[in-house]
Design a protein around this motif. Sequence first.
Motif, PDB file in Angstrom:
ATOM      1  N   SER C 102       0.826  -1.216   0.000  1.00  0.00           N
ATOM      2  CA  SER C 102       0.000   0.000   0.000  1.00  0.00           C
ATOM      3  C   SER C 102       0.857   1.262   0.000  1.00  0.00           C
ATOM      4  O   SER C 102       0.315   2.352  -0.222  1.00  0.00           O
ATOM      5  CB  SER C 102      -0.898  -0.002   1.228  1.00  0.00           C
ATOM      6  N   TYR C 105       0.808   2.181  -3.496  1.00  0.00           N
ATOM      7  CA  TYR C 105      -0.528   2.031  -4.092  1.00  0.00           C
ATOM      8  C   TYR C 105      -1.420   3.200  -3.699  1.00  0.00           C
ATOM      9  O   TYR C 105      -2.212   3.700  -4.486  1.00  0.00           O
ATOM     10  CB  TYR C 105      -1.148   0.707  -3.627  1.00  0.00           C
ATOM     11  N   THR C 106      -1.266   3.676  -2.438  1.00  0.00           N
ATOM     12  CA  THR C 106      -2.181   4.749  -2.001  1.00  0.00           C
ATOM     13  C   THR C 106      -1.545   6.126  -2.234  1.00  0.00           C
ATOM     14  O   THR C 106      -1.968   7.115  -1.652  1.00  0.00           O
ATOM     15  CB  THR C 106      -2.457   4.588  -0.490  1.00  0.00           C
ATOM     16  N   ASP C 109      -3.972   8.539  -3.399  1.00  0.00           N
ATOM     17  CA  ASP C 109      -5.142   8.877  -2.574  1.00  0.00           C
ATOM     18  C   ASP C 109      -4.768   9.976  -1.579  1.00  0.00           C
ATOM     19  O   ASP C 109      -3.613  10.066  -1.163  1.00  0.00           O
ATOM     20  CB  ASP C 109      -5.573   7.634  -1.772  1.00  0.00           C
ATOM     21  N   THR C 112      -4.193   9.517   3.519  1.00  0.00           N
ATOM     22  CA  THR C 112      -3.903   8.084   3.719  1.00  0.00           C
ATOM     23  C   THR C 112      -3.661   7.791   5.203  1.00  0.00           C
ATOM     24  O   THR C 112      -3.603   6.630   5.594  1.00  0.00           O
ATOM     25  CB  THR C 112      -2.612   7.703   2.949  1.00  0.00           C
ATOM     26  N   TYR C 115      -6.355   5.834   6.282  1.00  0.00           N
ATOM     27  CA  TYR C 115      -6.278   4.469   5.713  1.00  0.00           C
ATOM     28  C   TYR C 115      -5.466   3.577   6.651  1.00  0.00           C
ATOM     29  O   TYR C 115      -5.881   2.493   7.044  1.00  0.00           O
ATOM     30  CB  TYR C 115      -5.600   4.547   4.336  1.00  0.00           C
ATOM     31  N   ARG C 156     -12.355   4.998  -0.732  1.00  0.00           N
ATOM     32  CA  ARG C 156     -12.320   5.827  -1.956  1.00  0.00           C
ATOM     33  C   ARG C 156     -13.768   6.225  -2.269  1.00  0.00           C
ATOM     34  O   ARG C 156     -14.405   5.622  -3.125  1.00  0.00           O
ATOM     35  CB  ARG C 156     -11.739   4.996  -3.108  1.00  0.00           C
ATOM     36  N   PRO C 243      -9.866  -0.403  -1.758  1.00  0.00           N
ATOM     37  CA  PRO C 243      -8.572  -0.424  -2.459  1.00  0.00           C
ATOM     38  C   PRO C 243      -8.012  -1.847  -2.483  1.00  0.00           C
ATOM     39  O   PRO C 243      -8.290  -2.633  -1.581  1.00  0.00           O
ATOM     40  CB  PRO C 243      -7.675   0.491  -1.618  1.00  0.00           C
ATOM     41  N   SER C 244      -7.251  -2.174  -3.492  1.00  0.00           N
ATOM     42  CA  SER C 244      -6.874  -3.579  -3.684  1.00  0.00           C
ATOM     43  C   SER C 244      -6.074  -4.117  -2.512  1.00  0.00           C
ATOM     44  O   SER C 244      -6.235  -5.281  -2.138  1.00  0.00           O
ATOM     45  CB  SER C 244      -6.018  -3.707  -4.956  1.00  0.00           C
ATOM     46  N   GLY C 352      -4.702  -4.692  -8.194  1.00  0.00           N
ATOM     47  CA  GLY C 352      -4.275  -3.368  -7.742  1.00  0.00           C
ATOM     48  C   GLY C 352      -3.253  -2.778  -8.699  1.00  0.00           C
ATOM     49  O   GLY C 352      -3.324  -1.602  -9.090  1.00  0.00           O
ATOM     50  N   TYR C 356      -3.592   0.618 -10.639  1.00  0.00           N
ATOM     51  CA  TYR C 356      -2.582   1.680 -10.469  1.00  0.00           C
ATOM     52  C   TYR C 356      -2.049   2.126 -11.835  1.00  0.00           C
ATOM     53  O   TYR C 356      -1.910   3.299 -12.121  1.00  0.00           O
ATOM     54  CB  TYR C 356      -1.440   1.127  -9.622  1.00  0.00           C
TER      55      TYR C 356
END
Lengths: 147, 146, 629, 320
Positions: C102, C105-106, C109, C112, C115, C156, C243-244, C352, C356
């Motif tokens: 992550s 990956y994030t 976003d 986070t 998250y 998300r 999110p994946s 994911g 991405y």
Amino acid sequence: MFKKLIEKSFEKSPWLFHLNTGSCNGCDIEIVSVITPRYDAERMGFKLTGSPRHADIVLVTGPITSQSRDRLIRTLAQVPDPKVVVSIGSCPRSTNVFNGSYSVEGPLDKYVPIDVSIAGCPPKPEAIIDGLAKAIEILREKRRAMK
Amino acid sequence: MKFPYLKEAIKSVFKKPSTEIYPKVNKEAPEGYRGKINYYPEKCVNCGMCIRVCAPGCITRTIEKTEEGDKITFNFYQGQCTFCSLCADFCPRGAIELTKNYHLAVTDEKDLLVSGTFIKKLPPKPPVQPQQQVQNQQNQGAAKTE
Amino acid sequence: MQHFPILSIVTLFLGAFLTVIFGSKNETVRKFIALIASSISLILVLMLIKPIMIEGNIIQYWLGNWRPIHDWAIGIGLEVDALGLFFGIIAVLTIFLSVVFSFKYTKKDSETDKYYVLFLMLSGAVLGLVFTGDLFNMFVMIEIMTFAAVGLTAFRNYQEGALEAAFKYLVLGSIGSSMVLAGTITIYSQVHTLNMAQISALLFNNLTPAALFAFALLLAGFSLKAFVVPFHPAAPDAYMSAPSSVSMAFSGMVNKAGVYAIIRLVYVLFHAMDFKSIQILLIIIGTITMFIGVTMALAQNDFKRLLAFHSISQIGYVITAVGVSTALGLTAGLYHALNHTLFKGLLFLTAGAIFYATGTTDLNKLGGLAKKMPQTAAIFLIGAFSISGLPPFNGFVSKWLVYQATFEANMAPVTIVALLVSVMTLASFIKVAQSIFFGQMPKEFENVKEVPLSMRIPMWIMAILCVITGILPNVVTKYLVSPAVSAALNMGKYIDLMMGSGYAEKILGKPIEIPNIDFTLAGYWNPVAWLVLFGLLLIAITLVAVAGGFNTVSLPTEVDDPKYDVFFSGEASEHSHVKGNDLFWGLKHDLRHYFGFMHDAHSGIINDYALWAIFTTTIFIVYIFLLVP
Amino acid sequence: MVVLKYLFNVLVFPGLLFSALVGLILSGLDRKIVARMQKRIGPPLIQPIYDFFKLLGKETIVPRAASRRTFLYAPVIGLLALVTVSLFIPIFKYTAVSTVADIIVILYLLTIPAVALIMGGAASGSPYAGVGISREMVAIISYELPLVIVLLTIGKQVGMVLNKGAITFSLSQIVSYQAEYGPMITNWRLIPAALALLLIIPIKVGSVPFDIAEAEIEICEGPLVEYSGAPLAIFKLNHAIKMFIMTSLFVTLFLSGKGTGILIVDIILQILLSAVIVVISISTLKAITARLKVEQVLKFFWTYPTALALLSLILVWIGR
């Protein structure tokens, strides 16, 4: 390792690919009749394949209408070497009676050199078998040339 | 769930196959088969009917002036021919004949060309009178009529 | 060594709180805290393997040192036996890899830090649930897990469908939790204690109607957490919109926690596996879950939604194997649970990665990405082959055990359905491979690049684990799965440890015989032999190829030569990609009535799903009352 | 020394060379019989060998849209799996490699060539291949059900007798069972299962009535459309070896027994029997029926062969 065997097998199993560029289907029926029990081209190893990638001998029929022109060029380019182009009937040879029409894009040898042309409208199945026999010889020479 | 042709398939395994082994046994074309053109130049009279009648227009004629007459060659380009034999039917002299020879698989284009040439001697023209003689004849003609 | 379990849980919760305090400002501190928390708990749990799995003793820990006073457990006890640790390892592994994934990956976003707070809460809750020895504590952990999951599903919120999915998950999750709470309360009224060991001792073979009612409620609640078919509709939406890296945790830990709870409930708490009817109930649920999960997956058009339905169908495999209740069945179930976490996590990470790189996971929009993202494609293929059970990978071993277990318990129809489902899994992953990785590449993905290295590392770790568990099945079973199976089957040891030795005999009257775990595996093929064989043959073939003098393979030149275009009957081949919806026309046409019914059943309206949940719970209750005593 | 024997087994006897040659000859026999049924002379028996070597000589084109490594390795992986399976199938008592459980391994190893074909087709990036893949997958789904039931039936029947009730998955036990009680086909309970397996062989091999995946006319040879040269040669070889393996599997499951003990005679007997099976199941169907549509294949396989297999499963179950 198997050079000699590969050479010999080129004569024994030539595969055909039938390319119809707007023909009146007279020659197409004759091509298919060559594979029927009466003439049975399969006894000499001929087999009709579905994709140009598998083909050795390309049988072209029809006077190359404008629609089928670039499709013809693209498909013929996709046949792997060594390949032989055989024109069946008078149309690919010289656009027959359709000569000079607005939608006919001229004989086949404008786009690709014709190795064997079998005249006749439509040619007799025996004539096609003769033509294919000649095509096999040319195929073998091309294969030897390619090596 | 019926299997069609099963009996027939099994029976035909034991029968002789009905294939004609063509390259070994040469096969005669049937009667009246329209194959390769045979052209007899000596019979031809250069009337041009075949050219007019040929649909794909694959018959061409070249005329060459020579001293003893016109040297005419007829080219039958069978690569463009539809083998309809109209030319043979319309030829007044029967100079064109479509034979039963169907072996038309060729590697180069020339073999499909059938051609023949002949010399056409014009018929002896009456001696050409000079220009005044023609005038006199017309005057006598006119005098006779008055 | 006594304190490792509680320490690993607390570090995760501590990480969550620290992220709230320090992490909100800058990015690296927040990521650093998350990494440290997850790696500490990983190390602690892995160090637990030696004492529990190999030496076979059980660790117990009383919170606040409230030991049981003259045989009555008051305080909350953590009890980590081999079964708990097995699921703990799965959870901790998933947490660590998901956190590493992550980081990058994030990146796109915002906010986070929220998250990571929710994610660490979720992981702490799962670990707590797996290690706890107290029924009410298990309920508390389930509550934390559900709410963290709901929060993460809606993370998300700009994605359409995310809020709705979170709401559905919330409603169904709270129905499940309330059922678990009701069950716990009825049990407490019955035996006046909450410690699981003591409950199982007291309830050994005096199953009063109230206990049966509690059993039905708990079973329904836990199977809702494991997203078994009648309760499953919330899962696909939740997995799709989360999110994946979170949906990987969902399918790796959350439904595994549900499965752990069911195993603990059925094998240890109520020791109900002697009743044939319970076995049949579990097997029926498992088979239905398998079949419906995979058939729904075949009809999906979104990669993550398809993966979600596959998680449901694989959980069906695990439940069926657990339902068989022979030693071989339980081994098959646990082994498949481990494998499922590995290859499903891998597949969600690939989803994911694609999201991405391209921004969409819709099967109808993607195509030909294998050329641009070769490593992701290779990883995806490993995952796809393992889930569909092809020999060298891990899916094959565990599915084989499932077939063998179900057939030996002469449940032939179940084995046949299992094999059919495995083939359909292969079918749906071929569909995904063709629509995403192979075929023509749409124009807009021209400049798609491979995902950054920090995302690829966890994927490669999981892929390698997938292959290892596939190649060395006997090692994995000897060290990981068999201790867990023996722990689940003999509860005597479980009780004695918590309540002091001899307690079990006194209460139960007779010592519980410990079934031997020496099932003759019908032919455990040694995969190492195959790999030697494959390698040998590969060398042989390449030798023949090189010596055979094949002419050169002509590769595409840059010039636009039609020779290297794809043969599309001469047409130009831009918009000729066969993808997503066009595949499997034959199957969908044949089963169109079935698919039609399935389409209506998954109506998407939350009250239908709630109705389904309540309806199935009543069936459980009626079934158990009629058949068990 | 063991490695040498292992190498010999893998490369020569039951492995690559033997199964390749016999497979090619069997598919030549199949083409000849089909031709004779259509009253044609038909190609010589060694025609597939000529085809194989001619393809080796052709140029191999890799299309631009293809992902090259998968495209080139798919046929080799398929060949590897097939050769591995050929080591398993016992020839009347002689088995090259016999672990205890063979049927499940064979069942799964036989899906690898199909998956290799699918991966190859997918990697070639052609739309025809895409359609071909989904058809191949539908074919796999349709024949997997009856095939599994047949194998479980045989396992149950043999297991009841030899394995004190539990199912056996090992082929050598099945062969020894048939050595005592005579070939499985003579046992009336298993005749429906034999019929079902006879119907499964053509679709597993991919021969005409059921070759929806490689239909030359509709989708130009399906997954194989972009292949030319050596990879195509290997795929055609896979096709031939699969024919040999499926038929010799049928012989082992239903027609084997003590055998004559001398290896050579056993091998010839096995080849003859599988040739007979090829003629019965593959050639006759190919000669008299046309290709089915996609959904007809699924409907056909989930009704007739599955019903037959279930019938014999129930009979075996009752007849304990």
